[in-house]
Scaffold this motif. Sequence first.
Motif, mmCIF file in Angstrom:
data_model
loop_
_atom_site.group_PDB
_atom_site.id
_atom_site.type_symbol
_atom_site.label_atom_id
_atom_site.label_comp_id
_atom_site.label_asym_id
_atom_site.label_seq_id
_atom_site.Cartn_x
_atom_site.Cartn_y
_atom_site.Cartn_z
ATOM 1 N N VAL A 362 0.780 -1.288 -0.061
ATOM 2 C CA VAL A 362 -0.005 0.122 0.125
ATOM 3 C C VAL A 362 1.024 1.217 -0.062
ATOM 4 N N GLN A 363 0.359 2.347 -0.716
ATOM 5 C CA GLN A 363 1.317 3.500 -0.770
ATOM 6 C C GLN A 363 0.872 4.413 0.457
ATOM 7 N N GLN A 364 1.925 5.443 0.773
ATOM 8 C CA GLN A 364 2.007 5.913 2.104
ATOM 9 C C GLN A 364 0.775 6.965 2.314
ATOM 10 N N THR A 365 0.446 7.704 1.218
ATOM 11 C CA THR A 365 -0.526 8.681 1.514
ATOM 12 C C THR A 365 -1.762 7.996 1.878
ATOM 13 N N ALA A 366 -2.331 6.950 1.066
ATOM 14 C CA ALA A 366 -3.309 6.025 1.381
ATOM 15 C C ALA A 366 -3.363 5.438 2.953
ATOM 16 N N THR A 367 -1.995 5.122 3.138
ATOM 17 C CA THR A 367 -2.058 4.666 4.697
ATOM 18 C C THR A 367 -2.253 5.437 5.750
ATOM 19 N N PHE A 368 -1.882 6.844 5.728
ATOM 20 C CA PHE A 368 -1.993 7.778 6.673
ATOM 21 C C PHE A 368 -3.428 8.171 6.546
ATOM 22 N N GLU A 369 -4.012 8.207 5.380
ATOM 23 C CA GLU A 369 -5.638 8.619 5.390
ATOM 24 C C GLU A 369 -6.222 7.633 6.119
ATOM 25 N N ALA A 370 -5.970 6.260 5.958
ATOM 26 C CA ALA A 370 -6.614 5.293 6.952
ATOM 27 C C ALA A 370 -6.321 5.372 8.267
ATOM 28 N N ALA A 371 -5.349 5.744 8.454
ATOM 29 C CA ALA A 371 -4.897 5.876 9.956
ATOM 30 C C ALA A 371 -5.623 7.199 10.640
ATOM 31 N N LEU A 372 -6.003 8.145 9.933
ATOM 32 C CA LEU A 372 -6.546 9.499 10.508
ATOM 33 C C LEU A 372 -8.239 8.976 10.402
ATOM 34 N N GLN A 373 -8.617 8.079 9.329
ATOM 35 C CA GLN A 373 -9.766 7.770 9.533
ATOM 36 C C GLN A 373 -10.277 6.946 10.755
ATOM 37 N N PHE A 374 -9.283 6.113 11.005
ATOM 38 C CA PHE A 374 -9.492 5.326 12.142
ATOM 39 C C PHE A 374 -9.360 6.062 13.498
ATOM 40 N N ALA A 375 -8.446 6.943 13.486
ATOM 41 C CA ALA A 375 -8.132 7.650 14.724
ATOM 42 C C ALA A 375 -9.789 8.652 14.950
ATOM 43 N N ARG A 376 -10.202 9.076 14.080
ATOM 44 C CA ARG A 376 -11.169 10.032 14.144
ATOM 45 C C ARG A 376 -12.598 8.980 14.361
ATOM 46 N N ALA A 377 -12.490 7.902 13.980
ATOM 47 C CA ALA A 377 -13.673 7.066 14.432
ATOM 48 C C ALA A 377 -13.572 6.277 15.805
ATOM 49 N N GLU A 378 -12.310 5.872 16.138
ATOM 50 C CA GLU A 378 -12.243 4.927 17.235
ATOM 51 C C GLU A 378 -11.391 5.900 18.395
ATOM 52 N N ILE A 380 -8.032 6.246 18.830
ATOM 53 C CA ILE A 380 -6.686 5.630 19.012
ATOM 54 C C ILE A 380 -5.751 6.303 17.814
ATOM 55 N N PHE A 381 -4.682 6.949 17.949
ATOM 56 C CA PHE A 381 -3.880 7.082 16.920
ATOM 57 C C PHE A 381 -2.973 5.874 16.737
ATOM 58 N N PRO A 382 -3.156 5.046 15.579
ATOM 59 C CA PRO A 382 -2.119 4.029 15.411
ATOM 60 C C PRO A 382 -0.773 4.082 14.763
ATOM 61 N N ALA A 383 0.077 3.478 15.397
ATOM 62 C CA ALA A 383 1.670 3.618 14.955
ATOM 63 C C ALA A 383 1.252 3.597 13.170
ATOM 64 N N PRO A 384 2.428 4.176 12.456
ATOM 65 C CA PRO A 384 2.440 4.282 10.982
ATOM 66 C C PRO A 384 2.396 2.939 10.523
ATOM 67 N N GLU A 385 3.217 1.887 11.102
ATOM 68 C CA GLU A 385 3.264 0.567 10.661
ATOM 69 C C GLU A 385 1.896 -0.050 10.778
ATOM 70 N N SER A 386 1.472 -0.120 12.027
ATOM 71 C CA SER A 386 0.115 -0.457 11.917
ATOM 72 C C SER A 386 -0.918 -0.256 10.999
ATOM 73 N N SER A 387 -1.108 1.072 10.683
ATOM 74 C CA SER A 387 -2.027 1.605 9.745
ATOM 75 C C SER A 387 -1.574 1.156 8.512
ATOM 76 N N HIS A 388 -0.648 0.249 7.866
ATOM 77 C CA HIS A 388 -0.757 -0.342 6.742
ATOM 78 C C HIS A 388 -1.718 -1.535 6.608
ATOM 79 N N ALA A 389 -1.996 -1.994 7.912
ATOM 80 C CA ALA A 389 -2.834 -3.062 8.089
ATOM 81 C C ALA A 389 -4.258 -2.561 8.130
ATOM 82 N N ILE A 390 -4.217 -1.454 8.699
ATOM 83 C CA ILE A 390 -5.619 -0.591 8.744
ATOM 84 C C ILE A 390 -6.317 -0.352 7.236
ATOM 85 N N ARG A 391 -5.279 0.142 6.550
ATOM 86 C CA ARG A 391 -5.554 0.401 5.155
ATOM 87 C C ARG A 391 -6.156 -0.756 4.371
ATOM 88 N N VAL A 392 -5.435 -2.039 4.626
ATOM 89 C CA VAL A 392 -5.938 -3.024 3.926
ATOM 90 C C VAL A 392 -7.506 -3.535 4.609
#
Length: 454
Positions: A362-378, A380-392
Motif C-alpha cells: 500500500v502507498q503511504q498517503t493512502a496509509t496515513f489517510e486510513a490512520a486518520l480515518q481510524f483515529a477519528r472514528a475510534e 486511537i492514533f495507530p502507529a504508522p506501521e500498523s496503519s498499513h494493516a488498517i488500510r487493507v
Amino acid sequence: MTTTKFLLEESKIPKAWYNINADMPVPPQPVLHPGTKEPVTPDFLSVLFPMSLIMQEISPDRWIEIPEPVREIYKLWRPTPLIRAVRLEKALDTPAHIYFKYEGVSPVGSHKPNTAVPQAFYNKEAGTKALTTETGAGQWGSALAMACNFFGLDLEIYMVKVSYHQKPYRRIIMQSYGSQVYASPTDRTNYGRALLEKDPNNPGSLGIAISEAVEVAATSGGAKKYSLGSVLGHVLMHQTVIGIEALEQFAMADEYPDIVIGCAGGGSNFAGFTYPFLHQNFTNGMKTRVIAAEPASCPSLTRGKYTFDYGDTAMMAPIVKMHTLGHSFVPPSIHAGGLRYHGMAPSVSALVDHGDVEARAVQQTATFEAALQFARAEGIFPAPESSHAIRVAIDEALKCKESGEKKVIAFNLSGHGHFDMTAYESYLQGDLQDYDYPQAAIEAAMTELPQVAF
Ligand SMILES: *Cc1c(COP(=O)(O)O)cnc(C)c1O
C-alpha cells in the motif's frame, strides 16, 4: 447495546506458544553460514544466543510452554483487548464487521515486549550478564530495556545516530529503564571506528547498528549475548500469544474472521496475530484469508525475490531463504511509515510462496489517510506501521459495501503512534508522496546475492 470490547481474565493468558514449524506445508530451508555458505550448527549461533532460544528455533513441537515468570510479567498488559470497531464500520457504511486486537496497551506501546520478556528471561536463566541490541526509532529498544530491567540484566543499545538525535523520547525511556544507549556508529567497535574514520558524520543505519551490537556480543567471551526483535523463528513464536487470545475472544463474540490482516516489517506481529488462525486453516478445516500488508516503497513480499540472502547489510548475519529486496537495500528517504527491513521472516516468506498467505503493498498517503480515518472514528492514533494493516482492512470493508457481503475482518493494531507525530505532521502538511520502489534497483541488488549450493 452492541458489545465492542472482548476482554479475557488474567488466568486466560496463554500457557503455551504456538510453533508453526509443526504445521508448515513445506519443509524448512537450511540457514547458512555467511562465510562458508554451509548450513550453520547450533555452536555458531550459541555465540550470540542462549541454547534454549536456539532449540526453540529448530523445535518441531507444536506447543512450547511459556515459563511462569514470563506469564507473571505478561500480566502487566495481557490479555490485550479485542475490539469491534463499530464506529469505523458506521463511518465506512459497510455491512462488514471489523475487529482489531490492540497491542498498544503494553507499557511501551507495541507488541514487542511479548518477545523481549521471554528473551530476557532465557538469557538470565543461561547466566548471561548483559544483552546487546540495535534499535531504529526505539520501539524494540524500549521493549528490551523494560524486560532487562525486570530481570536485572544490563543492556547496551546501538541506536541509529540520526534517530538518537531526532527522536529523543524513546531514547529517554530506554535510559530511564537503566539501559546504555549509544549513537551508532560508535567508537566502541572495530566496525564503528572504521566507519567514523572514513566519515565522522556518518548518520548510521539499522544495518550498521546490528553489526555493532553483534560485534560486541561476539567478542565478549560469552558474557554478553545479542537479542533481535523480529525475523527469527523464536521471536515470531513468542508473539503468537496475540492470536491465541484472539481465537478465544472471537468465541466470546460468537464470530469467526473471514479475513485476518497484519502489517509486515520483519514479520513478527503479523505472524503472532495470524499463525494461530493458520493453525485452524491447516488442521481444522477453517478457510480464513490471511493478508500481510507492506509499504509500496519497501515491498519485499510483493516485489522481492524468494531466494537466499544475507540477513544484514554487512554480510555478517546468516544467509536464509526469504523474500528480499537485496541486502544492500536502502529505504527511500521519503518513506515515513517504518517496516524498512530488506527481507522477511523465512516462515512468512515460505507461506506467501506456497499460497497460504496473500501479500499486499500500500502507498503511504493512502496509509496515513486510513490512520486518520481510524483515529477519528475510534479515537486511537495507530502507529504508522500498523496503519498499513488498517488500510487493507478498510479496503476489504469497502469491497463488502460494494458486494453487500457481511464479512468479518480482523487486523492487528500492533502499536499506538504517540511517538510518531512528526510523521502525522508530514502527512497533514501534504509533504508525503507516494513512491514505488524502482524495479531497476531491485534487479541491480539481485546481482549481489550470495552464491549458494541450495
Ligand atoms: C516494530 C514494529 C512493527 C514491525 O515489526 P514486525 O516484526 O514486522 O512486527 C510493526 N508495528 C509496530 C508498532 C512496531 O513497533
